[in-house]
Write a protein that holds these residues in place. Structure first.
Motif, short mmCIF file in Angstrom:
data_model
loop_
_atom_site.label_atom_id
_atom_site.label_comp_id
_atom_site.label_asym_id
_atom_site.label_seq_id
_atom_site.Cartn_x
_atom_site.Cartn_y
_atom_site.Cartn_z
N PHE A 186 34.65 35.32 72.21
CA PHE A 186 35.60 35.96 71.30
C PHE A 186 36.28 37.16 71.95
N ALA A 187 37.57 37.32 71.66
CA ALA A 187 38.30 38.49 72.14
C ALA A 187 37.89 39.71 71.34
N PRO A 188 38.01 40.90 71.91
CA PRO A 188 37.67 42.12 71.15
C PRO A 188 38.54 42.23 69.90
N PHE A 189 37.94 42.74 68.83
CA PHE A 189 38.68 42.88 67.58
C PHE A 189 38.08 44.03 66.78
N ALA A 190 38.91 45.01 66.44
CA ALA A 190 38.48 46.14 65.63
C ALA A 190 38.88 45.86 64.17
N ALA A 191 37.91 45.51 63.36
CA ALA A 191 38.18 45.20 61.95
C ALA A 191 38.34 46.49 61.16
N GLU A 192 39.26 46.49 60.22
CA GLU A 192 39.51 47.65 59.39
C GLU A 192 39.18 47.33 57.93
N GLY A 193 38.79 48.38 57.19
CA GLY A 193 38.45 48.20 55.79
C GLY A 193 39.67 48.03 54.92
N GLY A 194 39.45 47.65 53.67
CA GLY A 194 40.51 47.42 52.71
C GLY A 194 40.20 46.18 51.90
N VAL A 195 41.24 45.54 51.41
CA VAL A 195 41.07 44.27 50.70
C VAL A 195 40.73 43.20 51.73
N LEU A 196 39.60 42.54 51.55
CA LEU A 196 39.13 41.55 52.53
C LEU A 196 39.12 40.13 51.97
N GLY A 197 39.34 39.98 50.67
CA GLY A 197 39.35 38.64 50.11
C GLY A 197 39.83 38.64 48.67
N ALA A 198 40.34 37.50 48.22
CA ALA A 198 40.77 37.35 46.83
C ALA A 198 40.55 35.89 46.42
N GLY A 199 40.19 35.71 45.16
CA GLY A 199 39.93 34.35 44.72
C GLY A 199 39.65 34.29 43.23
N VAL A 200 38.81 33.34 42.84
CA VAL A 200 38.52 33.11 41.43
C VAL A 200 37.07 32.66 41.30
N THR A 201 36.45 33.01 40.17
CA THR A 201 35.07 32.64 39.90
C THR A 201 34.97 32.04 38.50
N VAL A 202 34.21 30.96 38.38
CA VAL A 202 33.89 30.34 37.09
C VAL A 202 32.38 30.36 36.93
N GLU A 203 31.89 30.91 35.84
CA GLU A 203 30.45 31.07 35.61
C GLU A 203 30.09 30.55 34.23
N ALA A 204 28.94 29.89 34.13
CA ALA A 204 28.44 29.37 32.85
C ALA A 204 26.99 29.78 32.65
N ILE A 205 26.67 30.17 31.42
CA ILE A 205 25.30 30.55 31.05
C ILE A 205 24.92 29.77 29.80
N TYR A 206 23.80 29.03 29.88
CA TYR A 206 23.31 28.26 28.73
C TYR A 206 21.94 28.79 28.34
N ALA A 207 21.85 29.41 27.18
CA ALA A 207 20.60 30.01 26.71
C ALA A 207 19.68 28.92 26.17
N LEU A 208 18.49 28.79 26.78
CA LEU A 208 17.50 27.84 26.27
C LEU A 208 16.79 28.40 25.05
N ASP A 209 16.55 29.71 25.06
CA ASP A 209 15.97 30.43 23.92
C ASP A 209 16.30 31.91 24.10
N ASP A 210 15.57 32.79 23.43
CA ASP A 210 15.87 34.22 23.52
C ASP A 210 15.52 34.79 24.89
N ARG A 211 14.71 34.09 25.67
CA ARG A 211 14.25 34.62 26.96
C ARG A 211 14.84 33.90 28.16
#
Length: 255
Positions: A186-211
């Protein structure tokens, strides 16, 4: 006689008050454990099956502090603080020979805080986390979700995410020092901070009972800026997919 009667009364009153005091201090939270399929390392184009662990804050009652409705309850509308947690797996050259010369990175745990604004059917949030272990940088995310509750047991959340990190974090995973360049392809590379990624998330939660509950999520992230420009990513992929599935349990800790 009066002194002994008074002493007995004080002791009895103290013992009677102790359970009530103990009940004023409680911590409601959930722990999740399961498996995930994620990129072998940030910027990789292949996947690794590994552990999935998570933490969800529910409620805290301690003296004048009384916040949260509990993990399984519908949260109050408005602003609230919440904990932020993320586990980042290790990057091992032995398992990824294309990274020869870059060295290994240990697994990391990121801990922090977030601020969230909730309404019944949507929410927006921001969080900041500090790394421990494999990296000591600062990371975080901004995001929002639409919330669907088809029934009393199932909750589905879906929305965009923007992920960021400081220069120390970016250099750890996407940078290539001159010494690493001399020992790798790999060639040398100085990474800089900031926005590093963007996208989308889908999450599901199914409660079996109170616990107990079943939890799953699918996330897509497109790497940005230094994360996308890195020669490590050029040899891998800008597109990062993560799939996880696990079981969570609610705990009520009284102290």
């Amino acid at each position: 006689m009066r002194a002994s009667t008074l002493a007995f009364g004080l002791v009895a009153a103290t013992l009677t008050a102790m359970p009530a005091t103990a009940q004023e201090r409680s911590f409601n939270f959930a722990l999740r454990g399961g498996v995930s399929a994620a990129p072998s390392y940030p910027g990789a184009d292949d996947f690794t099956i590994g552990p999935d662990i998570g933490f969800t804050f529910g409620a805290l009652t301690w003296g004048p502090v009384n916040t949260g409705n509990g993990v399984r309850a519908i949260p109050d509308n408005g602003f609230a603080l919440r904990g932020a947690f993320k586990y980042v797996g290790s990057r091992d050259v032995a398992d990824n020979p294309e990274l020869a010369g870059l060295g290994d990175i240990d697994a990391a745990v990121e801990l922090g805080l977030g601020l969230i604004y909730r309404e019944t059917n949507w929410q927006v949030f921001g969080e900041v986390r500090h790394g421990f272990g494999g990296h000591h940088g600062v990371t975080g995310a901004l995001g929002g979700d639409l919330i669907f509750r088809p029934n009393e047991r199932l909750t589905i959340m879906a929305g965009p995410r923007v992920n960021f990190g400081n220069t120390e974090y970016a250099q750890t995973y996407f940078g290539v020092t001159p010494a690493q360049s001399g020992a790798s392809a790999f060639a040398p590379f100085a990474a800089e901070g900031g926005v590093l990624g963007a996208g989308v998330t889908v999450e599901a939660i199914y409660a079996l009972d109170d616990r107990w509950a079943l939890e799953g999520a699918l996330a897509y992230e497109r790497l940005q800026n230094s994360a996308a420009d890195s020669p490590i990513t050029a040899a891998g992929s800008d597109d990062q997919w993560t799939l996880r599935f696990g079981v969570s349990r609610v705990f009520d800790w009284r102290f």
